[in-house]
Design a protein around this motif. Structure first.
Motif, PDB file in Angstrom:
ATOM      1  N   THR A 164       0.431  -1.259  -0.007  1.00 24.71           N
ATOM      2  CA  THR A 164      -0.377  -0.081   0.250  1.00 24.71           C
ATOM      3  C   THR A 164       0.931   1.399  -0.129  1.00 24.71           C
ATOM      4  O   THR A 164       2.160   1.182   0.971  1.00 24.71           O
ATOM      5  N   MET A 165       0.283   1.951  -0.942  1.00 21.45           N
ATOM      6  CA  MET A 165       1.322   3.540  -0.324  1.00 21.45           C
ATOM      7  C   MET A 165       0.582   4.356   0.002  1.00 21.45           C
ATOM      8  O   MET A 165      -0.311   4.429   0.349  1.00 21.45           O
ATOM      9  N   ILE A 166       1.362   5.184   1.178  1.00 23.46           N
ATOM     10  CA  ILE A 166       0.608   5.959   1.797  1.00 23.46           C
ATOM     11  C   ILE A 166       1.088   7.151   1.886  1.00 23.46           C
ATOM     12  O   ILE A 166       2.325   7.754   1.436  1.00 23.46           O
ATOM     13  N   GLY A 217       2.897  15.229  -2.838  1.00 22.64           N
ATOM     14  CA  GLY A 217       1.769  14.652  -3.693  1.00 22.64           C
ATOM     15  C   GLY A 217       3.686  13.199  -2.625  1.00 22.64           C
ATOM     16  O   GLY A 217       2.683  11.807  -2.321  1.00 22.64           O
ATOM     17  N   HIS A 218       4.010  13.576  -1.551  1.00 27.77           N
ATOM     18  CA  HIS A 218       4.918  12.595  -0.961  1.00 27.77           C
ATOM     19  C   HIS A 218       4.429  11.004  -0.588  1.00 27.77           C
ATOM     20  O   HIS A 218       3.138  11.285   0.196  1.00 27.77           O
ATOM     21  N   HIS A 219       4.757  10.084  -0.880  1.00 29.64           N
ATOM     22  CA  HIS A 219       3.980   8.647  -0.376  1.00 29.64           C
ATOM     23  C   HIS A 219       5.045   7.917   0.458  1.00 29.64           C
ATOM     24  O   HIS A 219       6.012   8.011   0.126  1.00 29.64           O
ATOM     25  N   GLY A 220       4.456   7.085   1.020  1.00 23.32           N
ATOM     26  CA  GLY A 220       5.590   6.183   2.063  1.00 23.32           C
ATOM     27  C   GLY A 220       5.240   4.101   1.218  1.00 23.32           C
ATOM     28  O   GLY A 220       3.925   4.938   0.506  1.00 23.32           O
ATOM     29  N   LEU A 221       5.558   3.440   1.455  1.00 22.96           N
ATOM     30  CA  LEU A 221       4.743   1.860   1.115  1.00 22.96           C
ATOM     31  C   LEU A 221       4.697   1.426   2.162  1.00 22.96           C
ATOM     32  O   LEU A 221       6.303   1.447   3.113  1.00 22.96           O
ATOM     33  N   LEU A 222       3.671   0.345   2.138  1.00 20.59           N
ATOM     34  CA  LEU A 222       4.065  -0.211   3.574  1.00 20.59           C
ATOM     35  C   LEU A 222       3.521  -1.486   2.815  1.00 20.59           C
ATOM     36  O   LEU A 222       3.198  -1.946   1.766  1.00 20.59           O
ATOM     37  N   LEU A 262       6.818  -0.555   6.710  1.00 17.24           N
ATOM     38  CA  LEU A 262       6.738   0.739   6.516  1.00 17.24           C
ATOM     39  C   LEU A 262       8.287   1.783   6.272  1.00 17.24           C
ATOM     40  O   LEU A 262       8.571   1.989   7.163  1.00 17.24           O
ATOM     41  N   LEU A 263       8.477   1.409   4.742  1.00 19.00           N
ATOM     42  CA  LEU A 263       9.645   2.388   3.882  1.00 19.00           C
ATOM     43  C   LEU A 263       8.704   3.861   4.347  1.00 19.00           C
ATOM     44  O   LEU A 263       7.721   4.192   3.928  1.00 19.00           O
ATOM     45  N   SER A 264       9.856   4.623   4.451  1.00 12.23           N
ATOM     46  CA  SER A 264       9.598   6.335   5.058  1.00 12.23           C
ATOM     47  C   SER A 264       8.806   7.216   3.902  1.00 12.23           C
ATOM     48  O   SER A 264       8.813   8.148   3.832  1.00 12.23           O
ATOM     49  N   GLY A 265       9.923   6.506   2.929  1.00 12.65           N
ATOM     50  CA  GLY A 265      10.485   8.351   1.351  1.00 12.65           C
ATOM     51  C   GLY A 265      11.427   9.096   1.937  1.00 12.65           C
ATOM     52  O   GLY A 265      12.061   8.783   2.526  1.00 12.65           O
ATOM     53  N   ASP A 266      11.217  10.503   2.375  1.00 13.50           N
ATOM     54  CA  ASP A 266      11.522  11.171   2.644  1.00 13.50           C
ATOM     55  C   ASP A 266      10.763  11.894   3.695  1.00 13.50           C
ATOM     56  O   ASP A 266      10.540  13.257   4.033  1.00 13.50           O
ATOM     57  N   VAL A 267       9.763  11.272   4.634  1.00 14.40           N
ATOM     58  CA  VAL A 267       9.125  11.661   5.819  1.00 14.40           C
ATOM     59  C   VAL A 267       9.973  12.959   6.931  1.00 14.40           C
ATOM     60  O   VAL A 267       9.992  13.288   7.503  1.00 14.40           O
ATOM     61  N   ALA A 268      11.313  12.066   6.383  1.00 18.37           N
ATOM     62  CA  ALA A 268      11.944  11.786   7.398  1.00 18.37           C
ATOM     63  C   ALA A 268      13.665  11.583   7.214  1.00 18.37           C
ATOM     64  O   ALA A 268      13.818  10.489   5.972  1.00 18.37           O
ATOM     65  N   HIS A 269      14.535  12.387   6.997  1.00  9.14           N
ATOM     66  CA  HIS A 269      15.671  11.445   6.579  1.00  9.14           C
ATOM     67  C   HIS A 269      16.811  10.757   7.306  1.00  9.14           C
ATOM     68  O   HIS A 269      17.860  10.083   7.101  1.00  9.14           O
ATOM     69  N   PHE A 270      16.904  10.963   8.885  1.00 10.16           N
ATOM     70  CA  PHE A 270      16.944  10.268   9.534  1.00 10.16           C
ATOM     71  C   PHE A 270      16.926  10.244  11.338  1.00 10.16           C
ATOM     72  O   PHE A 270      15.746  10.744  11.011  1.00 10.16           O
ATOM     73  N   LYS A 328       2.298  -2.729  14.603  1.00 10.58           N
ATOM     74  CA  LYS A 328       3.808  -2.587  14.986  1.00 10.58           C
ATOM     75  C   LYS A 328       4.297  -4.004  13.623  1.00 10.58           C
ATOM     76  O   LYS A 328       4.643  -4.768  13.944  1.00 10.58           O
ATOM     77  N   ALA A 329       5.046  -2.620  12.983  1.00 14.76           N
ATOM     78  CA  ALA A 329       5.674  -2.397  11.757  1.00 14.76           C
ATOM     79  C   ALA A 329       7.114  -2.436  11.472  1.00 14.76           C
ATOM     80  O   ALA A 329       7.486  -1.487  12.923  1.00 14.76           O
ATOM     81  N   ILE A 330       8.263  -2.408  10.978  1.00 13.93           N
ATOM     82  CA  ILE A 330       8.860  -2.599  10.806  1.00 13.93           C
ATOM     83  C   ILE A 330       8.991  -0.945  10.533  1.00 13.93           C
ATOM     84  O   ILE A 330       9.421  -1.100   9.049  1.00 13.93           O
ATOM     85  N   PRO A 331       9.376   0.190  10.827  1.00  8.80           N
ATOM     86  CA  PRO A 331      10.023   1.172   9.971  1.00  8.80           C
ATOM     87  C   PRO A 331      11.004   1.235   9.346  1.00  8.80           C
ATOM     88  O   PRO A 331      12.879   0.677  10.346  1.00  8.80           O
ATOM     89  N   VAL A 332      11.309   1.939   8.751  1.00  6.33           N
ATOM     90  CA  VAL A 332      12.493   2.304   7.723  1.00  6.33           C
ATOM     91  C   VAL A 332      12.520   3.267   6.263  1.00  6.33           C
ATOM     92  O   VAL A 332      11.654   4.088   6.381  1.00  6.33           O
ATOM     93  N   ILE A 333      13.676   3.526   7.658  1.00  6.24           N
ATOM     94  CA  ILE A 333      14.087   5.658   7.367  1.00  6.24           C
ATOM     95  C   ILE A 333      14.763   5.359   6.201  1.00  6.24           C
ATOM     96  O   ILE A 333      16.092   4.762   6.416  1.00  6.24           O
ATOM     97  N   GLN A 334      14.218   5.446   4.394  1.00  8.15           N
ATOM     98  CA  GLN A 334      15.043   5.126   3.352  1.00  8.15           C
ATOM     99  C   GLN A 334      17.045   5.622   3.422  1.00  8.15           C
ATOM    100  O   GLN A 334      17.586   4.935   2.631  1.00  8.15           O
ATOM    101  N   HIS A 335      16.601   7.173   3.827  1.00 12.79           N
ATOM    102  CA  HIS A 335      17.933   7.299   4.543  1.00 12.79           C
ATOM    103  C   HIS A 335      19.122   7.342   4.611  1.00 12.79           C
ATOM    104  O   HIS A 335      20.471   8.138   4.917  1.00 12.79           O
TER     105      HIS A 335
END
Length: 278
Positions: free
Chosen positions: A188-190, A198-203, A213-221, A255-262
């Motif tokens: 799912t695109m979040i 139009g920024h999205h993350g991905l579940l 749960l992939l962050s896109g750039d909701v945060a960088h670190f 209870k997802a694994i959050p991944v800040i992509q950067h």
């Protein structure tokens, strides 16, 4: 059947239907790909409150390959190939470099570019769209706000890396809100606007690993996310703060694994390529 028994039967049916809806399907595999590194020599570029004076940091540019049945989907496409082997330039605020192309990495696991039939882009920045054109036959999914900005040529919105879809005739869909990409709850695109319109993350739901749960750039670190730090180049401060809040709460409730992509610390939560999470 008595009226009470009928009510019990209806309630049981509703509970059964709710349980079915609440149990999403799963994708088969998730690979993390090395899509470059950005040497940030002026970290204050990522803080509109100037929280990182004199600091530098390496940001990973990560992409992800998802296998769902016979379908391969790519999430984000990293730095442009023109940056392959580029040296670190400490005189610039940011200095990007690329070690391997996406197609080189896919060849390692026997996947050809034409097998990738879906490409999802978290947002329109160059380090997320750089190699998209290598998958020009795929259908592109991008947030509607970003789609509109790219069509209008807004500030910072460069459609050239996505030329096959913007003018080239390749299939594209602007995504408003959340989008169940396979129709079964597996991917799912979040909707997480603020970094761009139009920024999205991905579940991604995986059978063994669970939700990622992939962050896109909701945060960088981590330090950005933990302190509600907003880069000055984000398109909306208020939306950025709301999206960070949603990202944290969604990861906690699922209870997802959050991944800040950067952030390499988060990327390391997933197996190192060519291994995959399943």
């Amino acid at each position: 059947m008595t009226r009470f028994a009928k009510l019990i039967a209806v309630a049981a049916g509703l509970l059964s239907a709710t349980s079915a809806i609440a149990a999403p399907a799963t994708a088969d595999k998730l690979w993390r790909l090395d899509c470059g590194t950005v040497h940030v020599n002026v970290l204050n570029a990522f803080s509109d409150t100037q929280s990182y004076p004199g600091q530098a940091r390496d940001l990973a540019a990560s992409c992800y390959l998802i296998k769902h049945g016979a379908t391969y989907m790519l999430w984000d496409t990293g730095l442009p190939l023109a940056m392959k082997g580029a040296p670190d330039d400490r005189t610039k605020p940011m200095s990007p470099t690329l070690r391997l192309s996406i197609t080189e990495q896919l060849a390692t696991i026997g996947v050809k570019p034409e097998q990738v039939t879906m490409v999802g882009i978290s947002h329109y920045h160059f380090d997320h769209t750089g190699q998209a054109a290598d998958f020009a036959k795929a259908k592109l999914f991008i947030g509607q706000g970003d789609y509109d900005a790219l069509k209008q040529g807004g500030s910072g919105a460069d459609a050239r890396p996505l030329a096959p879809w913007f003018g080239g005739g390749s299939p594209i869909e602007g995504v408003s809100g959340d989008k169940d990409l396979f129709g079964d709850g597996s991917v799912t695109m979040i909707d997480l606007p603020g970094h761009t319109p139009g920024h999205h993350g991905l579940l991604i739901n995986l059978a063994k690993t669970g939700p990622v749960l992939l962050s896109g750039d909701v945060a960088h670190f981590h330090e950005n996310l933990d302190s509600n730090g907003v880069p000055g180049f984000n398109t909306s401060r208020a939306e950025s703060l709301a999206s960070m809040d949603r990202f944290r709460k969604l990861a906690a409730s699922l209870k997802a694994i959050p991944v800040i992509q950067h952030d390499s610390r988060d990327i390391a939560k997933l197996p190192a390529f060519p291994a995959a999470a399943d």
